[in-house]
Design a protein around this motif. Structure first.
Motif, PDB file in Angstrom:
ATOM      1  N   ALA A  80       0.824  -1.211   0.000  1.00 37.47           N
ATOM      2  CA  ALA A  80       0.000   0.000   0.000  1.00 37.47           C
ATOM      3  C   ALA A  80       0.859   1.263   0.000  1.00 37.47           C
ATOM      4  N   LEU A  81       2.143   1.123   0.310  1.00 36.69           N
ATOM      5  CA  LEU A  81       3.047   2.274   0.257  1.00 36.69           C
ATOM      6  C   LEU A  81       3.373   2.680  -1.174  1.00 36.69           C
ATOM      7  N   LEU A  82       3.097   1.809  -2.128  1.00 40.87           N
ATOM      8  CA  LEU A  82       3.393   2.096  -3.525  1.00 40.87           C
ATOM      9  C   LEU A  82       2.377   3.063  -4.114  1.00 40.87           C
ATOM     10  N   GLU A  83       2.814   3.822  -5.102  1.00 37.35           N
ATOM     11  CA  GLU A  83       1.901   4.743  -5.791  1.00 37.35           C
ATOM     12  C   GLU A  83       0.871   3.951  -6.589  1.00 37.35           C
ATOM     13  N   ASP A  84      -0.237   4.607  -6.898  1.00 41.45           N
ATOM     14  CA  ASP A  84      -1.342   3.937  -7.572  1.00 41.45           C
ATOM     15  C   ASP A  84      -0.925   3.332  -8.912  1.00 41.45           C
ATOM     16  N   HIS A  85      -0.096   4.064  -9.679  1.00 37.13           N
ATOM     17  CA  HIS A  85       0.240   3.558 -11.013  1.00 37.13           C
ATOM     18  C   HIS A  85       1.026   2.258 -10.931  1.00 37.13           C
ATOM     19  N   VAL A  86       1.782   2.048  -9.839  1.00 40.27           N
ATOM     20  CA  VAL A  86       2.532   0.795  -9.672  1.00 40.27           C
ATOM     21  C   VAL A  86       1.566  -0.336  -9.333  1.00 40.27           C
ATOM     22  N   LEU A  87       0.637  -0.077  -8.442  1.00 39.18           N
ATOM     23  CA  LEU A  87      -0.355  -1.092  -8.080  1.00 39.18           C
ATOM     24  C   LEU A  87      -1.247  -1.436  -9.275  1.00 39.18           C
ATOM     25  N   LEU A  88      -1.590  -0.443 -10.076  1.00 39.01           N
ATOM     26  CA  LEU A  88      -2.406  -0.707 -11.261  1.00 39.01           C
ATOM     27  C   LEU A  88      -1.627  -1.532 -12.284  1.00 39.01           C
ATOM     28  N   ARG A  89      -0.330  -1.310 -12.361  1.00 40.23           N
ATOM     29  CA  ARG A  89       0.466  -2.114 -13.288  1.00 40.23           C
ATOM     30  C   ARG A  89       0.505  -3.572 -12.835  1.00 40.23           C
ATOM     31  N   PHE A  90       0.661  -3.798 -11.520  1.00 42.40           N
ATOM     32  CA  PHE A  90       0.650  -5.182 -11.053  1.00 42.40           C
ATOM     33  C   PHE A  90      -0.729  -5.805 -11.272  1.00 42.40           C
ATOM     34  N   LYS A  91      -1.773  -5.026 -11.089  1.00 44.62           N
ATOM     35  CA  LYS A  91      -3.123  -5.525 -11.378  1.00 44.62           C
ATOM     36  C   LYS A  91      -3.224  -5.979 -12.830  1.00 44.62           C
ATOM     37  N   SER A  92      -2.651  -5.190 -13.751  1.00 42.70           N
ATOM     38  CA  SER A  92      -2.684  -5.545 -15.163  1.00 42.70           C
ATOM     39  C   SER A  92      -1.833  -6.776 -15.452  1.00 42.70           C
ATOM     40  N   VAL A  93      -0.679  -6.878 -14.799  1.00 45.78           N
ATOM     41  CA  VAL A  93       0.254  -7.982 -15.054  1.00 45.78           C
ATOM     42  C   VAL A  93      -0.268  -9.292 -14.481  1.00 45.78           C
ATOM     43  N   ALA A  94      -0.790  -9.250 -13.244  1.00 46.82           N
ATOM     44  CA  ALA A  94      -1.133 -10.478 -12.527  1.00 46.82           C
ATOM     45  C   ALA A  94      -2.630 -10.768 -12.481  1.00 46.82           C
TER      46      ALA A  94
END
Length: 446
Positions: free
Chosen positions: A362-376
């Motif tokens: 949760a410390l990561l910025e939104d765009h990083v979390l959204l990228r992992f959402k797209s990848v995984a």
């Protein structure tokens, strides 16, 4: 226009040079209403690299350690990149190679560099090889490691976002050149069009040599200009002694430190670039005669087996001078108390950031979390209720090597200043684990 440029290019380069006509890409070039196409494929690639965010970030990434705020004149990754491009274009033009291709490769060759230079690269490699976890303990498994050239390919193929497709959609020839500037082991993912089993073509060899020469010469110049080493000491280096011999009466022994440093930098640049041109021109002429290369078709048919990867280089005497200079720089400039302290700080910043993000995504910025959402294919973490987050993190983040790679991509994209500021912010929040003295000693022993 492009057809005319390609015709001029084909007539202006040697038979063993790469041509832009027919260069392949993974996706067609976007049709955005242009009246005509006024660039070759390699010129387009060069421009796409220059306009990328990763290229702009190079100005705040150090060659080694991290950038002190008070050193306005010291080289950084961007100035290094520009100097490599200038040297490589000079050599390539003299050899009849494709100057646009050389420029594109040179400008893009360091896009995958993480903050703090080789220090950050080694830290991320330790984390992604499973040797460390960022807290001073052992890691959780091998995720393929981290290398600058492989990361550069990830940047241009996946991470840059300017178009509807991922990446910059560079030609396969430029991508191949970027992958072969330094030795690199590539995974099977994203290697289409790269000819991984073939030696570097001549334009890539030129950039590789220019990278090495530029790094040695500007490290020496920075050290001289800043007073880290004395002129009298440098004058005893074999390369500088050879320069003095060639200059003869034109050498100015009474010049001040600033002027003498400039004279040494200019002289050694001319000495090594001239040596590279003369030696490589003879080697390419012998190579073309031995393999009966008279036109571009013959070169393309024989390239995969005939090119050995060592055709571009220096003479034996010039190579010895450069190697001796590199050894001197390694012991007198690139090592020492201040350098080691700065590099240790950079290493702990990278390790600390990685451990903090891994412990709490949760410390990561939104765009990083959204990228992992797209990848995984996971749910966006911030859409989950607080009670579900811990379970989701344990089940789908910490156990997935793709998450570790996404975190590494994020850290590698940071500038030195951003990484330091982010580390400081997370420390103030109590989110960055601080290894104990015993853990640090164990890491140093390992």
């Amino acid at each position: 226009m492009r057809d005319q440029l390609e015709d001029l290019e084909a007539r202006g380069v040697a038979p063993f040079a790469q041509r832009s006509r027919g260069a392949s890409r993974r996706w067609p070039v976007e049709n955005e209403g242009r009246a005509f196409d006024y660039r070759t494929h390699f010129q387009r690639d060069r421009d796409r690299i220059v306009y990328s965010r990763a290229f702009r970030r190079l100005r705040q990434k150090a060659q080694t350690g991290n950038l002190p705020a008070y050193e306005d004149h010291r080289r950084n990754r961007l100035t290094h990149t520009l100097e490599v491009a200038q040297l490589a274009r000079t050599v390539g033009r003299a050899l009849g190679l494709n100057e646009d291709l050389i420029e594109a490769i040179a400008l893009g060759h360091d896009l995958g560099q993480p903050p703090f230079g080789p220090t950050g690269e080694r830290a991320l490699d330790d984390l992604l090889r499973g040797r460390l976890d960022g807290r001073g303990g052992p890691g959780g498994g091998d995720c393929g490691g981290f290398g600058c050239s492989a990361q550069t390919l990830r940047v241009v193929d996946q991470l840059e976002k300017r178009y509807e497709h991922p990446g910059l959609n560079l030609t396969d020839v430029v991508r191949e050149g970027l992958s072969k500037i330094r030795p690199v082991t590539l995974s099977s993912e994203g290697t289409e069009g790269l000819r991984p089993n073939c030696s570097p073509f001549f334009e890539a060899q030129v950039v590789s040599l220019a990278d090495r020469v530029a790094e040695a010469l500007h490290d020496l110049d920075d050290a001289l200009q800043s007073g880290v080493i004395e002129v009298q000491e440098v004058e005893r280096i074999p390369a500088v002694r050879e320069l003095r011999r060639k200059l003869g009466e034109r050498w100015r022994p009474a010049a001040g430190r600033f002027m003498k440093a400039n004279m040494i930098h200019r002289g050694l640049t001319h000495l090594l670039v001239t040596g590279a041109i003369l030696t490589s021109a003879r080697a390419l002429a012998r190579w073309a005669e031995r393999h009966s290369i008279h036109d571009a078709g013959e070169f393309e048919a024989k390239r995969d087996t005939a090119v050995r990867g060592n055709e571009i280089g220096l003479s034996r005497s010039a190579s010895r001078l450069l190697e001796d200079l590199e050894r001197y720089l390694e012991t007198r400039v690139r090592r020492g108390f201040d350098v080691d302290r700065i590099e240790r700080r950079g290493r702990h910043v990278v390790l600390g950031l990685f451990a903090a993000y891994h412990a709490d995504p949760a410390l990561l910025e939104d765009h990083v979390l959204l990228r992992f959402k797209s990848v995984a294919g996971v749910r966006f973490l911030r859409d989950l209720p607080e009670a579900r987050r811990a379970i989701e993190i344990a089940d789908h983040y910490r156990r997935d090597p793709r998450f570790l790679r996404v975190v590494a991509d994020h850290i590698a994209s940071m500038t030195d200043n951003f990484a330091l500021a982010e580390h400081r912010r997370l420390q103030e929040m109590g989110s960055v684990p601080i290894p104990s003295a015993e853990q640090l000693r164990r890491e140093e022993i390992d």
